[in-house]
Scaffold this motif. Structure first.
Motif, PDB file in Angstrom:
ATOM      1  N   GLU A  54       8.948 -30.534 -19.501  1.00 58.29           N
ATOM      2  CA  GLU A  54       8.877 -30.115 -20.906  1.00 58.29           C
ATOM      3  C   GLU A  54       8.049 -28.856 -21.126  1.00 58.29           C
ATOM      4  N   VAL A  55       7.950 -28.019 -20.105  1.00 59.83           N
ATOM      5  CA  VAL A  55       7.258 -26.741 -20.208  1.00 59.83           C
ATOM      6  C   VAL A  55       8.249 -25.699 -20.715  1.00 59.83           C
ATOM      7  N   THR A  56       7.793 -24.842 -21.623  1.00 66.17           N
ATOM      8  CA  THR A  56       8.654 -23.780 -22.128  1.00 66.17           C
ATOM      9  C   THR A  56       7.964 -22.427 -22.005  1.00 66.17           C
ATOM     10  N   LEU A  57       8.792 -21.414 -21.775  1.00 67.12           N
ATOM     11  CA  LEU A  57       8.360 -20.024 -21.818  1.00 67.12           C
ATOM     12  C   LEU A  57       8.969 -19.436 -23.082  1.00 67.12           C
ATOM     13  N   LEU A  58       8.131 -18.888 -23.938  1.00 70.98           N
ATOM     14  CA  LEU A  58       8.590 -18.315 -25.200  1.00 70.98           C
ATOM     15  C   LEU A  58       8.522 -16.798 -25.086  1.00 70.98           C
ATOM     16  N   PHE A  59       9.663 -16.159 -24.925  1.00 68.83           N
ATOM     17  CA  PHE A  59       9.709 -14.706 -24.784  1.00 68.83           C
ATOM     18  C   PHE A  59       9.653 -14.078 -26.172  1.00 68.83           C
ATOM     19  N   ALA A  60       8.744 -13.108 -26.330  1.00 70.74           N
ATOM     20  CA  ALA A  60       8.528 -12.464 -27.622  1.00 70.74           C
ATOM     21  C   ALA A  60       8.294 -10.975 -27.427  1.00 70.74           C
ATOM     22  N   GLU A  61       8.553 -10.223 -28.477  1.00 72.21           N
ATOM     23  CA  GLU A  61       8.306  -8.780 -28.488  1.00 72.21           C
ATOM     24  C   GLU A  61       7.120  -8.509 -29.407  1.00 72.21           C
ATOM     25  N   PRO A  62       5.926  -8.369 -28.863  1.00 76.39           N
ATOM     26  CA  PRO A  62       4.729  -8.240 -29.711  1.00 76.39           C
ATOM     27  C   PRO A  62       4.567  -6.883 -30.394  1.00 76.39           C
ATOM     28  N   ARG A  63       5.347  -5.901 -30.020  1.00 77.83           N
ATOM     29  CA  ARG A  63       5.281  -4.555 -30.614  1.00 77.83           C
ATOM     30  C   ARG A  63       3.913  -3.884 -30.427  1.00 77.83           C
ATOM     31  N   ILE A  64       3.234  -4.259 -29.356  1.00 75.75           N
ATOM     32  CA  ILE A  64       1.989  -3.605 -28.958  1.00 75.75           C
ATOM     33  C   ILE A  64       2.051  -3.429 -27.445  1.00 75.75           C
ATOM     34  N   GLU A  65       1.218  -2.567 -26.923  1.00 70.92           N
ATOM     35  CA  GLU A  65       1.113  -2.442 -25.472  1.00 70.92           C
ATOM     36  C   GLU A  65       0.442  -3.704 -24.938  1.00 70.92           C
ATOM     37  N   PHE A  66       0.914  -4.184 -23.807  1.00 76.85           N
ATOM     38  CA  PHE A  66       0.310  -5.384 -23.216  1.00 76.85           C
ATOM     39  C   PHE A  66       0.203  -5.184 -21.715  1.00 76.85           C
ATOM     40  N   PRO A  67      -0.840  -5.770 -21.119  1.00 73.26           N
ATOM     41  CA  PRO A  67      -1.013  -5.640 -19.672  1.00 73.26           C
ATOM     42  C   PRO A  67      -0.051  -6.580 -18.947  1.00 73.26           C
ATOM     43  N   PRO A  68       0.292  -6.249 -17.704  1.00 74.28           N
ATOM     44  CA  PRO A  68       1.133  -7.162 -16.934  1.00 74.28           C
ATOM     45  C   PRO A  68       0.387  -8.467 -16.658  1.00 74.28           C
ATOM     46  N   GLN A  69       1.125  -9.540 -16.666  1.00 75.36           N
ATOM     47  CA  GLN A  69       0.586 -10.870 -16.374  1.00 75.36           C
ATOM     48  C   GLN A  69       1.170 -11.368 -15.056  1.00 75.36           C
ATOM     49  N   HIS A  70       0.602 -12.439 -14.532  1.00 72.15           N
ATOM     50  CA  HIS A  70       1.100 -13.050 -13.306  1.00 72.15           C
ATOM     51  C   HIS A  70       1.555 -14.468 -13.644  1.00 72.15           C
ATOM     52  N   TYR A  71       2.805 -14.773 -13.295  1.00 70.39           N
ATOM     53  CA  TYR A  71       3.367 -16.104 -13.529  1.00 70.39           C
ATOM     54  C   TYR A  71       3.885 -16.627 -12.192  1.00 70.39           C
ATOM     55  N   ALA A  72       3.331 -17.749 -11.734  1.00 71.48           N
ATOM     56  CA  ALA A  72       3.728 -18.337 -10.454  1.00 71.48           C
ATOM     57  C   ALA A  72       4.480 -19.635 -10.708  1.00 71.48           C
ATOM     58  N   PHE A  73       5.557 -19.852  -9.949  1.00 70.88           N
ATOM     59  CA  PHE A  73       6.409 -21.021 -10.131  1.00 70.88           C
ATOM     60  C   PHE A  73       6.599 -21.736  -8.805  1.00 70.88           C
ATOM     61  N   LEU A  74       6.329 -23.028  -8.816  1.00 70.35           N
ATOM     62  CA  LEU A  74       6.537 -23.877  -7.651  1.00 70.35           C
ATOM     63  C   LEU A  74       7.999 -24.317  -7.664  1.00 70.35           C
ATOM     64  N   VAL A  75       8.720 -23.991  -6.593  1.00 67.00           N
ATOM     65  CA  VAL A  75      10.157 -24.289  -6.512  1.00 67.00           C
ATOM     66  C   VAL A  75      10.467 -25.025  -5.209  1.00 67.00           C
ATOM     67  N   THR A  76      11.626 -25.628  -5.138  1.00 65.00           N
ATOM     68  CA  THR A  76      12.036 -26.293  -3.909  1.00 65.00           C
ATOM     69  C   THR A  76      12.456 -25.255  -2.872  1.00 65.00           C
ATOM     70  N   GLU A  77      12.553 -25.668  -1.627  1.00 66.09           N
ATOM     71  CA  GLU A  77      13.032 -24.773  -0.563  1.00 66.09           C
ATOM     72  C   GLU A  77      14.438 -24.260  -0.892  1.00 66.09           C
ATOM     73  N   LYS A  78      15.299 -25.144  -1.369  1.00 65.31           N
ATOM     74  CA  LYS A  78      16.670 -24.751  -1.724  1.00 65.31           C
ATOM     75  C   LYS A  78      16.656 -23.725  -2.858  1.00 65.31           C
ATOM     76  N   ASP A  79      15.849 -23.970  -3.881  1.00 67.97           N
ATOM     77  CA  ASP A  79      15.756 -23.017  -4.986  1.00 67.97           C
ATOM     78  C   ASP A  79      15.184 -21.684  -4.511  1.00 67.97           C
ATOM     79  N   PHE A  80      14.199 -21.730  -3.607  1.00 67.21           N
ATOM     80  CA  PHE A  80      13.641 -20.489  -3.066  1.00 67.21           C
ATOM     81  C   PHE A  80      14.735 -19.686  -2.368  1.00 67.21           C
ATOM     82  N   ASP A  81      15.577 -20.374  -1.582  1.00 70.72           N
ATOM     83  CA  ASP A  81      16.685 -19.676  -0.912  1.00 70.72           C
ATOM     84  C   ASP A  81      17.539 -18.929  -1.930  1.00 70.72           C
ATOM     85  N   GLY A  82      17.855 -19.591  -3.053  1.00 69.91           N
ATOM     86  CA  GLY A  82      18.666 -18.960  -4.090  1.00 69.91           C
ATOM     87  C   GLY A  82      17.958 -17.795  -4.754  1.00 69.91           C
ATOM     88  N   ILE A  83      16.689 -17.986  -5.085  1.00 70.35           N
ATOM     89  CA  ILE A  83      15.913 -16.910  -5.714  1.00 70.35           C
ATOM     90  C   ILE A  83      15.834 -15.712  -4.783  1.00 70.35           C
TER      91      ILE A  83
END
Length: 138
Positions: A54-83
């Motif tokens: 039930e985790v969500t990512l809410l993509f928004a356009e803040p209309r200001i400059e923003f610094p890059p962020q780091h987002y890490a995702f734990l995935v299965t081996e099969k999903d990693f192959d696809g990514i």
């Protein structure tokens, strides 16, 4: 070797975060394509991407400059192959390390695999198959 002590806290579950984007449609579409997820759904000023637990990512356009962020995702081996296949098919720059010194490959840290790449808004995305706590050296 010292045994790692697992910390116990009150129940605290991550629910959502707002991902700043220059163009929320482009960034959300990129993310869902790379991670093979259903398309983002509109809701108010956001485009919402649904993840497990039930985790969500809410993509928004803040209309200001923003610094890059780091987002890490734990995935299965099969999903990693696809990514990783989609990263290569798109000819995206990617790295085995967060400092971008090991280009065009993935790492085998923590008993799994991991890769870093950038989204269209400049955020650092990381896909890993083992959590960092799985590192036997720690």
């Amino acid at each position: 070797m010292e045994a790692r002590v697992r910390r116990v806290f009150m129940t605290t579950l991550f629910n959502h975060t707002i991902v700043a984007a220059r163009d929320k449609q482009v960034s959300a579409s990129f993310f869902t394509a790379m991670f093979d997820l259903p398309p983002a759904e509109p809701g108010g000023p956001f485009l919402t991407v649904y993840l497990d637990a039930e985790v969500t990512l809410l993509f928004a356009e803040p209309r200001i400059e923003f610094p890059p962020q780091h987002y890490a995702f734990l995935v299965t081996e099969k999903d990693f192959d696809g990514i990783y296949a989609r990263i290569q098919e798109a000819a995206l720059d990617h790295w085995a390390d967060p400092h971008r010194k090991l280009p065009q490959r993935y790492n085998t840290n923590h008993g799994g695999r991991g890769v870093y790449f950038l989204d269209p808004s400049g955020h650092y995305l990381e896909a890993i198959t083992q959590p960092y706590e799985a590192d036997p050296q720690k």
